[in-house]
Design a protein around this motif. Structure first.
Motif, short mmCIF file in Angstrom:
data_model
loop_
_atom_site.label_atom_id
_atom_site.label_comp_id
_atom_site.label_asym_id
_atom_site.label_seq_id
_atom_site.Cartn_x
_atom_site.Cartn_y
_atom_site.Cartn_z
N THR A 186 0.81 -1.23 0.00
CA THR A 186 0.00 0.00 0.00
C THR A 186 0.84 1.28 0.00
O THR A 186 0.29 2.37 -0.11
CB THR A 186 -0.95 0.04 1.22
OG1 THR A 186 -0.15 0.02 2.41
CG2 THR A 186 -1.91 -1.13 1.20
N THR A 187 2.16 1.13 0.15
CA THR A 187 3.02 2.32 0.12
C THR A 187 4.14 2.14 -0.91
O THR A 187 5.20 2.76 -0.80
CB THR A 187 3.61 2.63 1.52
OG1 THR A 187 4.28 1.47 2.00
CG2 THR A 187 2.52 3.05 2.49
N TYR B 203 -3.01 15.37 7.16
CA TYR B 203 -3.54 14.04 6.88
C TYR B 203 -4.22 13.46 8.11
O TYR B 203 -3.83 13.74 9.24
CB TYR B 203 -2.40 13.10 6.46
CG TYR B 203 -1.66 13.52 5.21
CD1 TYR B 203 -2.31 13.56 3.98
CD2 TYR B 203 -0.31 13.87 5.25
CE1 TYR B 203 -1.63 13.94 2.83
CE2 TYR B 203 0.37 14.25 4.10
CZ TYR B 203 -0.29 14.28 2.90
OH TYR B 203 0.38 14.65 1.78
N LYS B 204 -5.22 12.60 7.89
CA LYS B 204 -5.93 11.96 9.00
C LYS B 204 -5.29 10.63 9.41
O LYS B 204 -5.44 10.18 10.54
CB LYS B 204 -7.39 11.75 8.62
CG LYS B 204 -8.13 13.08 8.49
CD LYS B 204 -9.61 12.87 8.27
CE LYS B 204 -10.40 14.16 8.44
NZ LYS B 204 -9.88 15.29 7.70
N HIS B 205 -4.61 9.97 8.47
CA HIS B 205 -3.94 8.69 8.75
C HIS B 205 -2.78 8.95 9.70
O HIS B 205 -1.84 9.68 9.36
CB HIS B 205 -3.46 8.11 7.43
CG HIS B 205 -2.77 6.79 7.54
ND1 HIS B 205 -3.34 5.70 8.15
CD2 HIS B 205 -1.54 6.39 7.11
CE1 HIS B 205 -2.50 4.68 8.07
NE2 HIS B 205 -1.40 5.07 7.46
N GLU C 266 -0.43 7.04 10.99
CA GLU C 266 0.80 6.25 10.95
C GLU C 266 1.99 7.09 10.49
O GLU C 266 3.14 6.68 10.64
CB GLU C 266 0.59 5.05 10.02
CG GLU C 266 1.57 3.92 10.22
CD GLU C 266 1.43 2.83 9.16
OE1 GLU C 266 0.56 2.94 8.27
OE2 GLU C 266 2.23 1.88 9.21
N ALA D 66 0.92 8.83 5.29
CA ALA D 66 -0.21 9.08 4.39
C ALA D 66 0.28 9.47 2.99
O ALA D 66 -0.29 9.04 1.98
CB ALA D 66 -1.10 10.18 4.96
N HIS E 20 1.01 6.39 0.99
CA HIS E 20 -0.20 5.72 0.52
C HIS E 20 -0.76 6.43 -0.71
O HIS E 20 -1.17 5.79 -1.69
CB HIS E 20 -1.28 5.70 1.61
CG HIS E 20 -0.99 4.79 2.76
ND1 HIS E 20 -1.00 3.42 2.64
CD2 HIS E 20 -0.70 5.05 4.06
CE1 HIS E 20 -0.74 2.88 3.84
NE2 HIS E 20 -0.54 3.85 4.70
#
Ligand code: ZN
Length: 131
Positions: free
Chosen positions: A42-43, A74-76, A78, A81, A84
């Motif tokens: 995903t990255t 960003y809301k993610h 980790e 973001a 991603h």
């Protein structure tokens, strides 16, 4: 389906995987068809672009960072973001025609694995389809 592993060494980089993909085409018994190169991450992503001048991939990575900066609202949580988003923009697969057991790439084209959140151990899957 065949897979191979690779280890990225930088936070962001583009690695030319054309020869590794061609080797899988060589090992298949398929004369003409399509080769699907898929990145199950995903990255990270896969793309086709120029493999003659190495500065092209540096320009692609720096332009991608201008489009998708590392720090933003960003809301993610980790912290990756941007990686991603870049992975989605570049895409997780490419399809290349196979003619007489060779990838039908243009003179200046290569297949690149794109790392956006390295260094990491990664996998590339390749499926050669007859047709
Ligand atoms: Zn994440």
């Amino acid at each position: 389906m065949k897979s191979f592993a690779l280890r990225t060494s930088r936070k962001e980089e583009m690695l030319d995987i054309t020869e590794a993909v061609q080797r899988i085409v060589d090992e298949s018994s398929i004369e003409d068809g399509l080769c699907c190169v898929f990145v199950p991450h995903t990255t990270a992503a896969v793309t086709i672009n120029e493999n003659a001048d190495p500065s092209v991939k540096e320009d692609i990575l720096s332009a991608a960072t201008r489009l998708v900066p590392e720090n933003w609202d960003y809301k993610h949580l980790e912290g990756n973001a941007h990686a991603h988003i870049k992975a989605s923009l570049f895409g997780s697969s490419v399809l290349v025609p196979v003619v007489r057991r060779r990838l039908l790439l243009g003179t200046w084209q290569g297949i690149f694995f794109c790392e956006f959140d390295g260094p990491r151990s990664r996998t590339v899957s390749v499926k050669v389809l007859k047709g």
